[in-house]
Design an enzyme around this catalytic site. Structure first.
Site, PDB file in Angstrom:
ATOM      1  N   GLU A  59      -8.366 -34.235  -8.227  1.00 19.55           N
ATOM      2  CA  GLU A  59      -8.974 -33.335  -9.001  1.00 19.55           C
ATOM      3  C   GLU A  59      -9.682 -33.878 -10.415  1.00 19.55           C
ATOM      4  OE1 GLU A  59      -9.703 -29.820  -8.682  1.00 19.55           O
ATOM      5  OE2 GLU A  59      -8.768 -30.159  -6.701  1.00 19.55           O
ATOM      6  N   SER A 111      21.985  24.409   4.650  1.00 17.48           N
ATOM      7  CA  SER A 111      23.342  24.472   4.687  1.00 17.48           C
ATOM      8  C   SER A 111      23.919  23.297   4.389  1.00 17.48           C
ATOM      9  CB  SER A 111      23.739  24.631   6.257  1.00 17.48           C
ATOM     10  OG  SER A 111      22.792  25.618   6.868  1.00 17.48           O
TER      11      SER A 111
END
Lengths: 756, 132
Positions: free
Chosen positions: A162, A440
């Site tokens: 780089e 229930s």
């Protein structure tokens, strides 16, 4: 002249402004580190009930390879043994070093755990599986590294590829600059960025490509170099750099990239491996080694060649690295979290104690209660059944939805949360946020209230299931129907619950008093206002699956309420403990009525509305539970527990359409699939001095013995069992029976004490 | 770079976090009577964790002791001795409400072990006295 002065002055002001900005931001800006969330660690010990395949699956989820590679992070299977090379891990209470552990299996059980020398280990704590994080903006994820932990060869490769003059330039490369200027002149602006410039671009600037931005970048790079050393710039660059995408999670920094692509720490990267990462800097998507292995390999070899040409690695190192495989870890990609619904719950519980900003930036480590096995079992069961029901019923879009909560009944730890049919969906979480009528599921609270008064109610007290009308001023008359549209006359209390009779329950609840029942619901841990209507008794109240789990948890824990928890510990990034969420219990009910209601709920599963469970679980498991179905079958529920797990399942439509699914036909199979996959422990009723077990003849609900046809043994509070003997009792049988009971009592006491 | 800032933030965060583990209370706690001779051999993992909890108690590291006991309870949730030890740790920390509730939980698994029950009763009474 003035124009020139003005220009110089403007430039000076511009530079000064940038200088302030560079210094403030570079110094003030810290990398926002996500809070990291971990599942519960798997603790291997002799006697643990777990299949060998499940342990191997968990190791794979941890990114361990199934062949020995390197010192740590792999396992090796040989027959019924697994050798594990554990990576080091910092727990909240201790740092576990890297070490070898051998687990020997016997069926679905751990027979022994040993160290590398064959010495028995009493307990081996595996690394916890990371299950996501709470991320900063952009879902940026990273693990910070120090330059001293980064291998020299990685830095050499980066510089060779780089920015060759990195150590000598002043932030920019004049030659490259000239080239760049030339390219601007030809209209094709391109690179020539130094590492410093790249950092400035990522750190301070937006990605637009204009001349003025390029100029700003250049000035800032020079300023950065003026204020900071090369090492500092390089370290920041290595932590900042973007190196790929894991679904919605952005992989930043060399530290996380090493983990993400190679499953190792950056310091352990080989020359070849670091070259893969360095190669990705140019284009993380283009050179993604998982998606484009060939391109990544080619790029890696280029990086290696350039590094050799620079003389930073030897020809020998180059040859070796070049012939190496890519060596990418097989870890499945998961995005921000594989278990978003659970992480949502964790995040909410954390928000009570922490600032959201801190959660998204301080790199806290969150140790949770998630059990990956339970979670996967829940997801699998729900998906399988929903797909099946969708196909059978063809109700069209949007499809049927569902939610699951699994907890540890004794501690209240949440082990799994599924928030909808798509378990990976990061949105609406039905397990936490969908409040639906519970039907229930509320009935156990009614019966528990009744059974708390042993002088009036026992499991065999006759309850009237004749037509029932509830009149109240200001409310229309209410006359509940039974599910089968029939009334059943006088039935024993336990049968009324097992068969989920509505008329009987409404009558029982109004006889005891609505307020008393509501008080029971509150003490079970539900914090909701309940409307003072008899219809509330039959579950007109709305709750989320998580709230239902809390209510049933208190029953499963014998009346000891523990707030449901999803977090055990929080530490700093370095492992310093910040907070522990301790186990808390509060006795909300005396033990005796809890034994009775649990026995009645076992009856639901054994021979009531939950009897379909027999095709999922052996009767010896003795699971206790309750089905729930609401009006027009809009909601189907099943909630219940075994000896070691509690689960709540809900199915229905988001738009409240009639689902035409009942709790027993639709929710129960999901629950059954989950439990069957998790090798449940049998549910044993705790014995209590206030409880006696009595044989009952179901023909007449009188005291019988084991010889009576169809006789059942039921718990009663001392002195409340029927005194009258059934005609079926023979004198000899009665004597034998007394002995029998004593033996059984002694045995269960013995077993309890031994924990077997 | 930034390391200092980070450290400071984390330190302040640590300061803000509520500390659910109260510090050790001055009240000394009597040692439990030795387990009855009929005591079964515990699971070695559980035995190891109980031992490290004892060591931690002796060293005054009560939160750590509690954590070990919770780990053990995940292995044997029905072991009344573990619940009792945890009750004792909470009592020593001055968390009287938890001490009482945990001792009651121990009782719910104690069966007819009268020694264990008597010790639970003692913890409950001491916790109640402490609350006043």
């Amino acid at each position: 002249m003035y124009a020139l002065l003005l220009a110089v002055g403007a430039f000076a002001v511009f530079t000064l402004q940038l200088d302030v900005r560079v210094r403030n931001e570079f110094e003030g800006r810290r990398f926002a580190l996500p809070a990291r969330i971990f599942a519960r660690p798997l603790e291997l010990h002799a006697g643990l009930r777990i299949a060998q395949a499940d342990v191997e699956d968990e190791l794979r989820e941890l990114g361990y390879r199934d062949v020995p590679v390197g010192d740590t992070g792999w396992f090796k299977r040989s027959g019924n043994e697994v050798e594990i090379a554990l990576r080091p891990f910092v727990f909240w209470d201790a740092a576990e070093p890297a070490r070898r552990v051998r687990a020997v299996f016997d069926g679905a059980k751990v027979a022994a755990v040993q160290d590398a020398n064959g010495k028995e280990l009493s307990l081996a704590r595996l690394e916890p599986v990371p299950i996501g994080g709470i991320y900063p903006a952009g879902n940026e994820d990273r693990i910070l590294v120090r330059l001293s932990d980064v291998p020299k060869h990685l830095v050499a490769e980066l510089i060779a590829t780089e920015d060759r003059k990195f150590y000598t330039h002043m932030g920019f490369d004049p030659k490259a600059l000239v080239r760049a200027a030339a390219s601007i002149a030809t209209g094709r602006m391109q690179g020539g960025s130094t590492i410093t410039q790249q950092l400035v671009k990522n750190f301070f600037l937006t990605p637009e490509r204009t001349l003025s931005r390029k100029f700003t970048e250049l000035v800032m790079a020079i300023l950065l170099e003026a204020h900071y050393g090369k090492a500092e710039i390089l370290e920041t660059y290595l932590n900042e750099i973007y190196l790929g995408q894991d679904r919605d999670r952005a992989i930043h920094g060399i530290g996380l990239a090493s983990q993400f692509y190679f499953g190792k720490e950056v310091k352990d990267l080989t020359v070849a491996e670091s070259a893969v990462l360095v190669g990705m800097v140019k284009g993380p998507a283009v050179y993604d080694p998982r998606r484009h292995a060939d391109r990544a390999l080619e790029r890696r070899n280029l990086v290696l060649r350039e590094t050799r040409d620079q003389g930073s690695i030897t020809a020998e190192q180059y040859m070796m690295a070049r012939s190496a495989e890519l060596g990418i870890a097989p870890r499945p990609t998961t995005g921000t979290s594989p278990y978003p619904a659970f992480v949502q719950l964790v995040h909410r519980q954390l928000q009570r104690d922490y600032d959201d900003k801190d959660l998204r930036s301080e790199g806290l480590r969150i140790f949770t209660t998630l059990d990956p096995r339970a979670q996967q079992a829940a997801e699998r069961a729900l998906t399988k059944r929903i797909t099946q029901y969708d196909k059978e019923r063809r109700f069209g879009q949007p499809g049927l939805e569902g939610a699951v909560v699994i907890t540890d009944p004794s501690s209240g730890e949440v082990q799994a949360i599924v928030g909808g049919r798509d378990a990976r969906y990061r949105g609406y979480n039905r397990a936490i946020d969908a409040a639906r009528p519970v039907g229930s599921l509320l009935k156990p609270a009614v019966y528990l209230t009744a059974l708390s008064e042993p002088s009036r109610y026992t499991l065999v007290t006759p309850i009237d299931d004749g037509p029932f009308v509830w009149k109240s001023r200001g409310a229309p008359d209410w006359a509940p129907q039974n599910y089968d549209k029939k009334f059943h006359g006088m039935v024993p209390l336990r049968v009324a619950l097992a068969q989920s009779y509505n008329a009987a329950t409404a009558r029982l609840g109004t006889d005891i008093g609505l307020e008393k029942v509501f008080d029971t619901v509150r003490r079970l841990g539900v914090d909701r206002t309940m409307k003072p209507f008899a219809s509330t008794l039959l579950g007109a109240t709305e709750m989320s699956p998580l709230e239902v789990a809390q209510m049933y948890q208190t029953i499963a824990a014998g009346g000891f309420r523990s707030p449901l928890r999803s977090i055990r510990e929080v530490t700093t990034q370095e492992g310093k403990p910040l907070q522990r969420y301790a186990l808390k219990v509060e006795q909300a009910f005396p033990p005796e009525p809890m034994v009775l209601i649990t026995a009645a709920m076992q009856g639901v599963v054994r021979d009531g509305t939950g009897q379909a469970m027999k095709s999922f679980l052996a009767p010896e498991i003795g699971a206790a539970g309750k089905t729930g179905t609401t009006d027009d079958q809009r909601d189907a529920w099943f909630a219940g527990f075994t000896g070691d797990r509690l689960a709540v399942v809900w199915l229905g439509y988001d738009d409240n359409r009639a689902a035409h699914l009942s709790g027993s036909a639709a929710a129960l199979p999901v629950w059954g699939d989950i439990m069957a996959a998790l090798l449940p422990q049998p549910l044993e009723l705790p014995s209590s001095e206030g409880i006696e077990q009595v044989w009952i003849d179901p023909q007449n609900n009188l005291r019988g013995d084991s010889q009576c046809a169809g006789a059942v043994q039921l718990p009663f509070m001392q002195g409340s069992a029927p005194q009258e003997r059934s005609p079926c009792v023979s004198v000899a049988g009665a004597v034998a029976d007394t002995v029998d009971t004593t033996v059984q009592k002694a045995k269960s006491w013995w077993e309890r004490l031994f924990g077997r | 770079m930034g390391t200092l800032v980070r450290t400071l933030v984390i330190l302040s965060l640590a300061g803000c976090a509520t500390a659910p583990e109260p510090g050790p209370a001055p009240a000394p706690v009597e040692q439990a009577p030795p387990p009855a001779s009929t005591a079964p051999r515990e699971n070695t993992a559980v035995a190891g964790l109980m031992e490290s909890a004892r060591t931690d108690v002796a060293a005054g590291k009560l939160p750590s002791a509690a954590a070990s006991l919770e780990r053990a309870l995940r292995i044997e949730p029905r072991n009344p001795r573990l619940w009792q030890q945890l009750a004792r740790v909470r009592l020593q920390q001055g968390d009287f409400a938890q001490a009482e509730n945990l001792a009651a939980r121990s009782n719910s698994f104690a069966g007819s072990d009268t020694t264990l029950r008597a010790e639970n009763q003692r913890i409950i009474e001491e916790a109640r006295a402490g609350r006043k």
